[in-house]
Design an enzyme around this catalytic site. Structure first.
Site, short mmCIF file in Angstrom:
data_model
loop_
_atom_site.label_atom_id
_atom_site.label_comp_id
_atom_site.label_asym_id
_atom_site.label_seq_id
_atom_site.Cartn_x
_atom_site.Cartn_y
_atom_site.Cartn_z
N ASP A 102 3.17 -5.78 -56.99
CA ASP A 102 3.89 -5.99 -58.44
C ASP A 102 4.75 -5.11 -59.05
O ASP A 102 4.43 -3.76 -59.01
CB ASP A 102 2.53 -6.41 -59.21
CG ASP A 102 2.99 -6.95 -60.64
OD1 ASP A 102 3.33 -8.11 -60.55
OD2 ASP A 102 3.23 -6.19 -61.49
N TYR A 141 10.79 -1.71 -65.02
CA TYR A 141 9.70 -0.50 -64.75
C TYR A 141 10.46 0.52 -64.50
O TYR A 141 11.34 0.53 -63.42
CB TYR A 141 8.84 -0.74 -63.71
CG TYR A 141 7.74 -1.79 -63.95
CD1 TYR A 141 7.50 -2.22 -65.32
CD2 TYR A 141 6.78 -2.33 -63.16
CE1 TYR A 141 6.53 -3.27 -65.67
CE2 TYR A 141 5.87 -3.23 -63.26
CZ TYR A 141 5.72 -3.67 -64.61
OH TYR A 141 4.85 -4.74 -64.66
N GLY A 193 -6.58 1.59 -68.50
CA GLY A 193 -7.25 2.71 -68.08
C GLY A 193 -8.49 3.27 -68.88
O GLY A 193 -9.17 3.92 -68.33
N LYS A 203 -12.36 7.31 -68.78
CA LYS A 203 -11.89 8.71 -68.89
C LYS A 203 -11.74 9.22 -69.98
O LYS A 203 -11.62 10.32 -70.60
CB LYS A 203 -10.54 8.63 -68.26
CG LYS A 203 -9.52 7.83 -68.53
CD LYS A 203 -8.17 8.35 -67.96
CE LYS A 203 -8.08 7.34 -66.68
NZ LYS A 203 -6.89 7.66 -65.99
#
Length: 324
Positions: free
Chosen positions: A48, A53, A213, A218
């Site tokens: 994708d 981008y 994320g 994290k």
């Protein structure tokens, strides 16, 4: 890796997709090549990208890899158009889903990718200044001219999606897929979009299934210096999920992962991948090492009791008119 049909189309994709938002900017071509090789070896096929981008750099990197050792037939290429970059110092994105802009962008995308067609082409975001019929005319033309096999929408509300599906089905190519943000931190699409997609026969591609994320855990204690939340150009993308509500969800996911002997990433990704109506969960990684963590979720099937608990603690608020 499991292969699935996209809605009621004949397009078959892997249940996990490879997102490339950082390619050409935070991920160089060498690391991207390692990711793509590992992804294809694991049985994945959906890659994708979008013209926006890195202002086309992601597509350019993919094109270089296709010009090397990667076989185009091994990949299902998905790209998006409708957000172009201003030629100004700040490089701000401008929403433009007009017929001319979309088709010009598609031609540029195919040139960067070095291919004569996409497998799936999506309009990236709604354009309130352009009539929907004009946007859809560009999608229809792209299929008729062989520049893409299937078309769809990304980030559109349910009512517009239903309208688009109706218009595209009247002698046109039909609406093959919708791509939307979907994770344990963002379940808003369950109110209307997912039921609409199921009724319309459109497959669902889930972007950011790891809550940008955050669901990897994290950020539980701090913001790592190497993370997206510490990046000048991606900080704003992550920050909306660095709050108390998200912290509670991350703790629930972490508890479930500890009980299964898996990672929070694997649990969060498996939840989205196997949610009703989802054809593919699209996850990006900055490095091959991070991607191996994503691919590790391929064999995880969440036990029903754990899925039920995660469903309960993250359920979106429903009211009128979703519930009457």
């Amino acid at each position: 890796m499991q292969q699935r049909r996209v809605g009621r189309t004949g397009l078959t994709v892997s249940s996990l997709g490879l997102g490339t938002m950082t390619w050409g900017r935070d991920t160089d071509e060498h690391d991207a090549g390692e990711q793509l090789e590992a992804f294809l070896e694991a049985g994945g096929n959906l890659v994708d990208t979008a013209a926006s981008y890195g202002d086309g750099e992601s597509e350019r990197v993919i094109g270089h890899l296709l010009d090397g050792s990667v076989d185009r037939e091994d990949m299902v290429l998905v790209s998006k158009a409708g957000v172009r970059t201003r030629r100004t110092p700040d490089g701000a994105g401008v929403v433009d889903a007009s017929r001319g802009s979309l088709l010009d962008t598609l031609d540029a995308t195919l040139g960067r990718l070095g291919t004569d067609h996409l497998d799936l082409w999506l309009v990236q975001t709604p354009d309130l200044a352009t009539p929907l019929a004009e946007t859809l005319d560009a999608l229809d033309h792209a299929v008729r001219t062989g520049r893409t096999r299937y078309v769809g929408l990304s980030n559109y509300p349910a009512w517009t999606t239903a309208q688009a599906a109706t218009l595209l089905s009247d002698g046109g190519p039909g609406l093959a897929a919708v791509e939307v943000e979907y994770s344990l931190l963002q379940r808003g699409v369950e109110r209307e979009l997912l039921p609409a997609a199921e009724a319309l026969g459109a497959g669902v591609l889930a972007w950011s299934p790891l809550g940008r994320g955050v669901l990897t855990g994290k950020y539980r204690a701090t913001v790592p210096a190497s993370s997206r939340a510490a990046s000048p150009h991606l900080r704003g993308f992550v920050e909306p999920y660095l709050n108390d509500r998200s912290h509670g969800v991350v703790e629930a996911v972490t508890t479930a992962a500890n009980g299964l002997g898996r990672t929070p990433l694997e649990v969060a990704l498996a939840w989205v991948r196997d949610a009703p109506g989802v054809s593919c969960a699209v996850a990006g990684a900055r490095s091959a090492g991070q991607l191996h963590g994503v691919l590790a979720a391929a064999d995880l099937e969440l036990p029903d009791p754990i899925r039920a608990v995660l469903d309960e603690v993250t359920a979106p608020e429903l009211g009128y008119p979703e519930r009457f």
